[in-house]
Write a protein that holds these residues in place. Structure first.
Motif, mmCIF file in Angstrom:
data_model
loop_
_atom_site.group_PDB
_atom_site.id
_atom_site.type_symbol
_atom_site.label_atom_id
_atom_site.label_comp_id
_atom_site.label_asym_id
_atom_site.label_seq_id
_atom_site.Cartn_x
_atom_site.Cartn_y
_atom_site.Cartn_z
ATOM 1 N N GLY A 158 -1.358 18.854 -8.053
ATOM 2 C CA GLY A 158 -1.706 17.611 -7.364
ATOM 3 C C GLY A 158 -0.795 17.335 -6.187
ATOM 4 O O GLY A 158 -1.254 17.046 -5.077
ATOM 5 N N TRP A 159 0.484 17.469 -6.402
ATOM 6 C CA TRP A 159 1.463 17.171 -5.356
ATOM 7 C C TRP A 159 1.501 18.250 -4.282
ATOM 8 O O TRP A 159 1.605 17.963 -3.097
ATOM 9 C CB TRP A 159 2.853 17.023 -5.975
ATOM 10 N N GLY A 160 1.420 19.499 -4.684
ATOM 11 C CA GLY A 160 1.604 20.616 -3.763
ATOM 12 C C GLY A 160 0.323 21.111 -3.118
ATOM 13 O O GLY A 160 0.240 22.279 -2.734
ATOM 14 N N ALA A 161 -0.668 20.243 -2.973
ATOM 15 C CA ALA A 161 -1.955 20.657 -2.413
ATOM 16 C C ALA A 161 -1.823 21.206 -0.996
ATOM 17 O O ALA A 161 -2.657 21.994 -0.556
ATOM 18 C CB ALA A 161 -2.944 19.499 -2.453
ATOM 19 N N ALA A 162 -0.784 20.821 -0.283
ATOM 20 C CA ALA A 162 -0.599 21.299 1.097
ATOM 21 C C ALA A 162 -0.067 22.733 1.137
ATOM 22 O O ALA A 162 -0.061 23.357 2.194
ATOM 23 C CB ALA A 162 0.353 20.374 1.847
ATOM 24 N N PHE A 163 0.378 23.247 0.011
ATOM 25 C CA PHE A 163 0.935 24.589 -0.050
ATOM 26 C C PHE A 163 -0.113 25.552 -0.596
ATOM 27 O O PHE A 163 -1.062 25.148 -1.244
ATOM 28 C CB PHE A 163 2.191 24.604 -0.927
ATOM 29 N N SER A 164 0.097 26.836 -0.368
ATOM 30 C CA SER A 164 -0.857 27.827 -0.877
ATOM 31 C C SER A 164 -0.703 27.966 -2.391
ATOM 32 O O SER A 164 0.339 27.621 -2.964
ATOM 33 C CB SER A 164 -0.621 29.179 -0.204
ATOM 34 N N GLY A 165 -1.738 28.506 -3.009
ATOM 35 C CA GLY A 165 -1.673 28.776 -4.444
ATOM 36 C C GLY A 165 -0.536 29.710 -4.786
ATOM 37 O O GLY A 165 0.170 29.529 -5.777
ATOM 38 N N ARG A 166 -0.311 30.707 -3.938
ATOM 39 C CA ARG A 166 0.773 31.669 -4.163
ATOM 40 C C ARG A 166 2.134 30.980 -4.091
ATOM 41 O O ARG A 166 3.028 31.251 -4.901
ATOM 42 C CB ARG A 166 0.685 32.802 -3.145
#
Length: 194
Positions: A158-166
């Motif tokens: 939820g928080w890290g949506a701006a980052f890639s899945g990797r």
């Protein structure tokens, strides 16, 4: 229809979303939506089930049976974060909407979460056994670690949506595996203040 419903529920929330809005987004008539799914509740439940099944299939399908414990955890986390990144509306329905609307929807998400926690618990228990871990890493502690890992991954998705899945999976591995690795080798944290 389900794609339009997931997008609408994710954007507007369950309560604010209307069947008219969903029908327009799907390019069908409102009576057709009701013909296939009798109510807004039934439509929302169908969305939850579809998104939960897709998430579980992504994680289960990625974990390589027989691989090392860290490889299994990595591939499971990577699949989880890549799936949630690729399907942000589906994740919003599962993580934000269904949990906050109440029953029976929260129970559906809780059942999905319990399956994922059990899957992770089995992986951690197998890793502990493979590492000839200290028997003090009891079943209760393994279950607690599985709950903590799943909760942390959900929060990061939820928080890290701006980052890639990797990137998110690597962050989670650094957080989890360092701690699990220490536990597996009998290095436990203890409070200096007794």
């Amino acid at each position: 229809m389900l794609d339009a419903a997931v997008a609408t529920f994710a954007r507007r929330g369950y309560r604010a979303a209307s069947m008219d809005e969903i029908a327009i987004a799907a390019g069908v008539s409102k009576p057709l939506v009701y013909l296939y799914l009798n109510s807004k509740d039934a439509l929302f439940s169908a969305c939850i089930r579809r998104e939960a099944d897709a998430l579980k299939a992504a994680v289960w399908g990625a974990v390589e049976p027989g691989a090392t414990a860290d490889r299994q955890l990595w591939t499971g986390l990577l699949a989880f974060f890549e799936h949630t990144a690729a399907h942000p509306e589906g994740w919003a329905v599962l993580y934000s909407q269904a949990r906050t609307v109440g029953e029976p929807f929260a129970e559906e998400v809780s059942a999905m979460r319990a399956e994922i926690v059990e899957f992770v618990r089995v992986l951690i228990a197998a890793a502990a056994e493979d590492a000839d871990c200290d028997p003090a890493l009891a079943d209760r502690e393994v279950a607690a670690l599985a709950h903590a890992l799943v909760g942390a991954a959900e929060s990061l998705a939820g928080w890290g949506a701006a980052f890639s899945g990797r990137e998110n999976a690597a962050t989670m591995m650094n957080f989890a595996w360092a701690g699990l690795g220490n536990l597996m080798h009998g290095h436990r944290w203890e409070s200096s203040a007794r």
